[in-house]
Design an enzyme around this catalytic site. Structure first.
Site, PDB file in Angstrom:
ATOM      1  N   ASP A  87       0.548  -0.554   0.215  1.00  0.00           N
ATOM      2  CA  ASP A  87      -0.299  -0.181   0.207  1.00  0.00           C
ATOM      3  C   ASP A  87       0.668   1.236  -0.163  1.00  0.00           C
ATOM      4  O   ASP A  87       0.815   1.974  -0.384  1.00  0.00           O
ATOM      5  CB  ASP A  87      -0.728   0.036   1.342  1.00  0.00           C
ATOM      6  N   ASP A  90       6.193   0.555   3.201  1.00  0.00           N
ATOM      7  CA  ASP A  90       6.284  -0.363   3.424  1.00  0.00           C
ATOM      8  C   ASP A  90       5.874  -1.613   3.179  1.00  0.00           C
ATOM      9  O   ASP A  90       5.149  -1.743   1.618  1.00  0.00           O
ATOM     10  CB  ASP A  90       5.677  -1.152   5.112  1.00  0.00           C
ATOM     11  N   TYR A 239      -4.669   0.535   9.263  1.00  0.00           N
ATOM     12  CA  TYR A 239      -5.925   0.593   9.195  1.00  0.00           C
ATOM     13  C   TYR A 239      -7.751   0.710   9.687  1.00  0.00           C
ATOM     14  O   TYR A 239      -8.491  -0.309   8.944  1.00  0.00           O
ATOM     15  CB  TYR A 239      -6.256   0.587   7.352  1.00  0.00           C
ATOM     16  N   GLU A 486       5.771   9.980   2.602  1.00  0.00           N
ATOM     17  CA  GLU A 486       5.354   8.172   2.506  1.00  0.00           C
ATOM     18  C   GLU A 486       4.351   8.184   1.623  1.00  0.00           C
ATOM     19  O   GLU A 486       3.748   9.547   1.750  1.00  0.00           O
ATOM     20  CB  GLU A 486       4.528   7.777   3.384  1.00  0.00           C
TER      21      GLU A 486
END
Length: 517
Positions: A87, A90, A239, A486
């Site tokens: 996603d 990572d 999440y 990120e």
């Protein structure tokens, strides 16, 4: 993410060549107005998804600093979970944001198919979608089982390794009838239903297969109700489903109705409008977690079809909530009900990865602008009406900000323009390419030799949209500044269609009629 502290990726809460002279008046920059290359931005945005691929890479892989990874995913559980997308920076494969990414890519192709095709990027867009849906098919191993996650966020974030070197846990987690996850099942159903529409002409058999999975997943999510983070504790810090699952069930039903035309899905949208919050929640964000604005906009569009006039009393309530979202983005609601903006004019929802909300807003505004133009309507806001040109003008201001028209003169689309983030918080991009150096790089070695380097990343994460600047338009290009540097797949996905739309307007010499905002 910072390896010393495990923090939720997002704190959450409910709640075109013309540029605006006003934007530059409040900007600290004085550079000349430059046109933006939307064709280049579109091409780069689709390249990004190849950087995020997990599994065995295909022969036509264009991002050559990546190689095969995660080839034993699911092995411990006796299921093939190889493939899909990482996603962000990572290597955990999180089902909910992955599915939302595919839904947004699919919606973009449905709405802007011809524009993407003319730009020569349709094949790449379809490949990006299918890479995700191939994985979802694998993950949906039986009608009431969906594998939700591969990898463990906590252990993953203590490691700084290339995906090709992974030594972290590849534990896989699933939802089933005893451990429900209606939000995850609903979003995955929406993604597969939307993708089935996209692929209906070019890959009809595959499209039917996707629709079959989508219908099964919706039935599963609706029958066994519950939040997936209540069943899978490992996802809570990353999440968590703050909005619950009712928005995803409505979202899935909307997409299944779009894909099948079956009355049962329309009735679901109508019957659950009030109890599921579809006509109750006034929302000012649209994201991987909160789908209400998307549901409301799609339901609004049904009003213009004659066969839906009998349902106008409910669909009008959906439209009212959709217009609240749109007006809040346009600063046309009452003062306390508008989305904040930075001094440079960027929509600002929250500190962590704010760009995701900018790109989703740009997408929904573009969708609704087309709808208004086709229907010969205007958007009605508390402070006045807005036509489709003004909406597109605002969309252009947000997209151009992302591409470099901002106080930092920084493109937040990596690889676009002459100045963009070079220290993106991304393991694979920040470490020498596996194809150049196959020597194993361990967890601590990655931190010691690569994470803490002041030099730019050795690999450019082309097409990634990073988290972006703070509420004062400031941005720190540092690898450890993960709140800003990120990038995530669902940041870029909404822009694919928007770039194509702006490119079409530009090539048709129609940008000049777009209102300066």
């Amino acid at each position: 993410m910072n390896h010393h502290q495990i923090t939720p990726r997002f704190a959450r809460r409910w709640t075109f060549l013309l540029l605006s002279a006003a934007l530059f008046a409040i900007s600290t920059t004085t550079r000349a107005v430059q046109p933006f290359d939307y064709a280049d931005a579109l091409t780069k945005s689709l390249l990004y998804f190849e950087s995020q691929r997990s599994g065995r890479l295909p022969y036509n892989q264009r991002v050559t600093w990546r190689d095969h990874s995660g080839l034993t995913d699911g092995l411990e559980q006796g299921v093939d979970l190889v493939g899909g997308y990482y996603d962000a920076g990572d290597h955990v494969k999180f089902g909910l944001p992955m599915a939302f990414t595919v839904t947004m890519l699919s919606w973009g192709v449905i709405q802007f198919h011809d524009e993407i095709a003319v730009a020569g990027e349709l094949e790449h867009a379809l490949e990006a979608i299918k890479w995700g849906t191939d994985y979802f098919i694998k993950a949906h191993t039986s009608p009431n089982v969906l594998w939700a996650e591969v990898g463990d966020g906590d252990t993953d974030h203590y490691c700084w390794q290339r995906p090709e070197d992974m030594t972290t846990s590849r534990q896989a987690y699933k939802i089933d009838k005893d451990n429900p996850g209606s939000d995850l099942a609903g979003e995955t159903a929406a993604a597969m239903a939307a993708a089935s529409i996209v692929l209906k002409k070019t890959n009809p058999h595959y499209s039917v297969l996707l629709l079959h999975h989508a219908q099964e997943l919706f039935e599963f999510g609706d029958k066994y109700r519950g939040k997936y983070d209540g069943s899978i504790a490992a996802v809570k810090s990353y999440y968590a489903s703050v909005s619950g699952y009712m928005d995803e069930l409505l979202w899935a039903a909307v997409w299944l109705y779009e894909a099948t035309g079956k009355e049962e899905y329309l009735n679901y949208i109508l019957d659950n409008a009030a109890p599921f919050g579809g006509i109750g929640w006034s929302i000012s964000e649209f994201s991987w977690d909160v789908k209400y604005a998307g549901v409301q906009i799609m339901a609004s569009k049904l009003l213009e079809k004659e066969k839906h006039k009998q349902h106008a009393h409910i669909l009008n309530q959906y439209r009212s909530k959709a217009e609240y979202y749109l007006c809040s983005c346009l600063n046309k609601n009452n003062d306390t009900d508008n989305v904040d903006r930075t001094p440079g004019g960027l929509l600002y929802i929250r500190q962590w990865n704010n760009m995701q909300y900018v790109t989703t807003a740009a997408f929904l505004l573009t969708i609704y602008s087309d709808f208004l133009q086709d229907s010969n309507l205007n958007l009605r806001c508390p402070t006045g009406t807005v036509d489709h040109k003004e909406i597109l003008g605002f969309v252009k201001s947000q997209v151009d900000y992302v591409l470099g028209s901002n106080p930092m003169e920084m493109s937040y689309l990596v690889g676009y323009g002459s100045k963009y983030p070079t220290r993106v918080h991304h393991r694979g991009a920040s470490i020498v390419s596996y194809r150049e150096n196959k020597g194993f790089i361990g967890c601590t070695q990655g931190y010691d030799h690569w994470y803490n380097r002041v030099e730019p990343n050795p690999n450019v994460l082309i097409g990634a949209v990073v988290g972006g600047p703070d509420n004062e338009d400031n941005f720190g290009d540092q690898r450890d500044n993960y709140m800003q540097t990120e990038a995530c797949t669902y940041n870029t996905a909404p822009l694919v269609g928007v770039f194509a739309k702006l490119l079409q307007l530009e090539e048709n010499n129609e940008l000049e009629w777009v209102a300066s905002y």
